[in-house]
Scaffold this active site. Structure first.
Site, PDB file in Angstrom:
ATOM      1  N   HIS A  54       0.864  -1.181   0.000  1.00 16.21           N
ATOM      2  CA  HIS A  54       0.000   0.000   0.000  1.00 16.21           C
ATOM      3  C   HIS A  54       0.902   1.232   0.000  1.00 16.21           C
ATOM      4  CE1 HIS A  54      -3.760  -2.081   1.918  1.00 16.21           C
ATOM      5  NE2 HIS A  54      -3.230  -2.787   0.946  1.00 16.21           N
ATOM      6  N   GLU A  56       0.964   3.950   1.701  1.00 18.76           N
ATOM      7  CA  GLU A  56       1.414   4.417   3.011  1.00 18.76           C
ATOM      8  C   GLU A  56       2.552   3.547   3.548  1.00 18.76           C
ATOM      9  OE1 GLU A  56      -1.671   3.662   2.004  1.00 18.76           O
ATOM     10  OE2 GLU A  56      -3.182   4.626   3.255  1.00 18.76           O
ATOM     11  N   CYS A  84      -6.229   2.557   5.311  1.00 23.88           N
ATOM     12  CA  CYS A  84      -6.947   1.355   5.735  1.00 23.88           C
ATOM     13  C   CYS A  84      -6.476   0.956   7.148  1.00 23.88           C
ATOM     14  CB  CYS A  84      -6.713   0.209   4.740  1.00 23.88           C
ATOM     15  SG  CYS A  84      -5.062  -0.506   4.813  1.00 23.88           S
ATOM     16  N   CYS A  87      -2.704  -0.004   7.230  1.00 26.90           N
ATOM     17  CA  CYS A  87      -1.795   1.148   7.182  1.00 26.90           C
ATOM     18  C   CYS A  87      -1.922   2.011   8.430  1.00 26.90           C
ATOM     19  CB  CYS A  87      -2.063   1.983   5.939  1.00 26.90           C
ATOM     20  SG  CYS A  87      -1.622   1.122   4.419  1.00 26.90           S
TER      21      CYS A  87
HETATM   22 ZN   LIG Z   1      -3.549   0.499   3.436  1.00 26.01          ZN
END
Ligand SMILES: [Zn+2]
Length: 134
Positions: A54, A56, A84, A87
């Site tokens: 991801h 992040e 999310c 993260c």
């Molecule tokens: Zn994430």
């Protein structure tokens, strides 16, 4: 939103859009310290065939590597969409002091679905690991 926040968010949205056009999920993350970008990334899940990539998480890894520390206390992260749960947990553990995001994510969000960014028990129980909830 402060001028610096607007600038960082504009940049974040710009890299997220470019990511979408390149066939990746359209997410971007920018980490800055004292108004200077220390790391940034787009989502790399599709290209890297790795669900942990991801935007992040990649940006946090790059920032920690670049700054030579796992504690990003004096950094801020800008994300075009609400981080999310996955993260958000990493953001808390990396001790990033502030999170600025664009659209909320009611199905996956680390605030609106599971309030990981705001969970006071994490930092109360393990202050040496998790930054105080914001
Ligand atoms: Zn994430």
């Amino acid at each position: 939103m402060a001028e610096l926040d607007q600038l960082m968010m504009k940049h974040c949205i710009s890299i997220a859009k470019a990511s979408g056009k390149a066939g990746e999920y359209p997410y971007g993350a920018v980490i800055c310290r004292d108004g200077v970008i220390v790391a940034e990334s787009v989502n790399r899940v599709t290209h890297d065939r790795n669900v942990t990539h991801h935007a992040e998480l990649v940006a946090i890894s790059l920032a920690e590597e670049s700054l030579g520390t796992i504690s990003l206390d004096d950094c801020e992260i800008y994300v075009n969409a609400e981080p999310c749960a996955f993260c958000s947990y990493a953001i808390r553990e990396s001790r990033i002091r502030r999170v600025v995001y664009g659209v909320s994510s009611p199905h996956m969000g680390g605030v609106s679905k599971w309030n990981i960014l705001g969970d006071v028990d994490l930092s109360r129980s393990m202050p040496e690991v998790f930054r105080t909830a914001s």
